[in-house]
Write a protein that holds these residues in place. Structure first.
Motif, PDB file in Angstrom:
ATOM      1  N   ALA A 169       0.880  -1.180   0.074  1.00 17.29           N
ATOM      2  CA  ALA A 169      -0.074   0.261  -0.086  1.00 17.29           C
ATOM      3  C   ALA A 169       0.917   1.190  -0.030  1.00 17.29           C
ATOM      4  N   ASN A 170       2.068   1.162   0.712  1.00 26.24           N
ATOM      5  CA  ASN A 170       2.660   2.437   0.741  1.00 26.24           C
ATOM      6  C   ASN A 170       3.625   2.543  -0.558  1.00 26.24           C
ATOM      7  N   GLU A 171       4.105   1.505  -1.042  1.00 24.77           N
ATOM      8  CA  GLU A 171       4.567   1.625  -2.484  1.00 24.77           C
ATOM      9  C   GLU A 171       3.531   2.480  -3.475  1.00 24.77           C
ATOM     10  N   LYS A 172       2.573   1.880  -3.392  1.00 28.11           N
ATOM     11  CA  LYS A 172       1.608   2.293  -4.280  1.00 28.11           C
ATOM     12  C   LYS A 172       1.314   3.904  -3.985  1.00 28.11           C
ATOM     13  N   LEU A 173       1.125   4.351  -2.543  1.00 20.90           N
ATOM     14  CA  LEU A 173       1.092   5.857  -2.178  1.00 20.90           C
ATOM     15  C   LEU A 173       2.277   6.639  -2.908  1.00 20.90           C
ATOM     16  N   SER A 174       3.463   5.970  -2.656  1.00 20.06           N
ATOM     17  CA  SER A 174       4.932   6.682  -2.965  1.00 20.06           C
ATOM     18  C   SER A 174       4.597   6.870  -4.501  1.00 20.06           C
TER      19      SER A 174
ATOM     20  N   GLY B 159      -6.673   7.309   6.770  1.00 17.53           N
ATOM     21  CA  GLY B 159      -5.829   6.341   6.812  1.00 17.53           C
ATOM     22  C   GLY B 159      -4.969   6.435   8.121  1.00 17.53           C
ATOM     23  N   ASP B 160      -4.136   5.310   8.434  1.00 16.71           N
ATOM     24  CA  ASP B 160      -3.327   5.271   9.668  1.00 16.71           C
ATOM     25  C   ASP B 160      -1.961   5.645   9.319  1.00 16.71           C
ATOM     26  N   HIS B 161      -1.467   5.875  10.471  1.00 19.35           N
ATOM     27  CA  HIS B 161       0.047   6.608  10.229  1.00 19.35           C
ATOM     28  C   HIS B 161       1.036   5.923   9.533  1.00 19.35           C
ATOM     29  N   SER B 162       0.936   4.649   9.342  1.00 20.85           N
ATOM     30  CA  SER B 162       1.962   3.767   8.529  1.00 20.85           C
ATOM     31  C   SER B 162       1.965   4.445   7.157  1.00 20.85           C
TER      32      SER B 162
ATOM     33  N   SER C  58       4.229   8.509   2.177  1.00 17.25           N
ATOM     34  CA  SER C  58       3.699   9.873   1.736  1.00 17.25           C
ATOM     35  C   SER C  58       5.364  10.744   1.789  1.00 17.25           C
ATOM     36  N   ILE C  59       6.195  10.382   2.787  1.00 14.83           N
ATOM     37  CA  ILE C  59       7.409  11.157   2.575  1.00 14.83           C
ATOM     38  C   ILE C  59       8.136  10.479   1.672  1.00 14.83           C
ATOM     39  N   SER C  60       8.513   9.203   1.444  1.00 18.78           N
ATOM     40  CA  SER C  60       9.312   8.690   0.405  1.00 18.78           C
ATOM     41  C   SER C  60       8.944   9.326  -0.920  1.00 18.78           C
ATOM     42  N   GLY C  61       7.629   9.448  -1.255  1.00 19.01           N
ATOM     43  CA  GLY C  61       7.132   9.992  -2.296  1.00 19.01           C
ATOM     44  C   GLY C  61       7.573  11.367  -2.717  1.00 19.01           C
TER      45      GLY C  61
END
Length: 204
Positions: free
Chosen positions: A93-98, A116-119, A124-127
Motif C-alpha cells: 500500500a505504501n509503495e502504491k502511495l509513494s 488512513g493510519d499513520h503507516s 507519503s514522505i518517500s514519494g
C-alpha cells in the motif's frame, strides 16, 4: 461534519496560505487501516471530503485537483513477520502511495494525502523525497512512531513509520516482506517533533 466555526477558521487559514504561496494542490485519498487494528480509519478520506475540506481549499484560492482514492487490497497469506502485523499489505500500500505522490509532484502540485493510519507516512514522505533531496519533516503527534520491528510492543506498523524512513536506522530494519522497494530518505537531523507526550522505552 465540521462545525460552522471550524469551517470559518479553516477557510481563513487556507485563504491566507493560498494568497501567500498560490499553491497548486493535488488531493489523494489513502484509505488504509491495516497498519493498526481499527477499521474506521479507512473512512478518513471520504469523511474529510464531506466535512468541507475541498470547498475550503477552493474558496481559499487553491488550484485544486482531486485524484480520488487509491485502492488497497489485502495481500494473501500475510502472516506476522517478527512480531510485525500485515507487513506485505502495508508495504505494498505504501509503495502504491509513494508512486501516486511522485506522480502528483511531477504534475507540479503540492500533494495532500487524506488517510488512513499513520503507516502511510512511509509512502507519503518517500514519494516527496524523490523530488526534494533536502527534505525536512515536522512531525506533529503525541507519539514518536519511531519503534522498529525489534522494539514495537504492539507489532502495528503505524507505530513504526519514522524508523523506516531514517537513514541512521537502516541497520535496525530487517528485510521485511513488502518493503523491498523502500530506501530510507530522511536524515535524523532533518526531523523535528512537536507535541510528544507518550514515547515508548524502545523509541527513546
Amino acid at each position: 461534519m465540521m462545525s460552522g466555526k471550524s469551517l470559518v477558521l479553516l477557510n481563513r487559514g487556507v485563504s491566507m496560505i493560498s494568497r501567500r504561496f498560490n499553491h497548486n494542490v493535488g488531493i489523494i485519498g489513502a484509505p488504509l487501516s491495516r497498519g493498526q487494528g481499527k477499521e474506521g480509519v479507512r473512512m478518513g478520506p471520504d469523511a474529510l471530503r464531506k466535512s468541507g475540506l475541498m470547498t475550503a481549499l477552493q474558496t481559499g484560492g487553491c488550484n485544486l485537483k482531486d485524484y480520488g482514492n487509491l485502492k488497497f487490497e489485502d495481500e494473501p497469506e500475510d502472516e506476522t513477520f517478527r512480531n510485525v502485523k500485515m507487513p506485505r499489505t502495508v508495504g505494498k500500500a505504501n509503495e502504491k502511495l509513494s508512486q501516486a505522490v511522485s506522480l502528483i509532484k511531477a504534475d507540479g502540485r503540492t500533494c495532500v494525502i487524506l488517510g488512513g493510519d499513520h503507516s502511510l507516512a512511509i509512502g507519503s514522505i518517500s514519494g516527496n523525497a524523490a523530488f526534494h533531496s533536502n527534505l525536512c519533516v515536522v512531525w506533529v503527534d503525541a507519539h514518536a512512531d519511531i519503534n522498529t520491528p525489534s522494539t514495537t510492543p504492539s507489532g502495528n506498523l503505524h507505530g513504526q513509520p519514522v524508523s523506516f524512513l531514517i537513514k541512521e536506522l537502516k541497520t535496525e530494519i530487517p528485510a521485511l516482506p513488502g518493503f523491498s522497494w523502500l530506501e530510507p530518505c530522511l536524515s535524523a537531523k532533518d526531523i523535528v517533533y512537536v507535541g510528544l507526550r507518550d514515547v515508548d522505552p524502545g523509541e527513546k
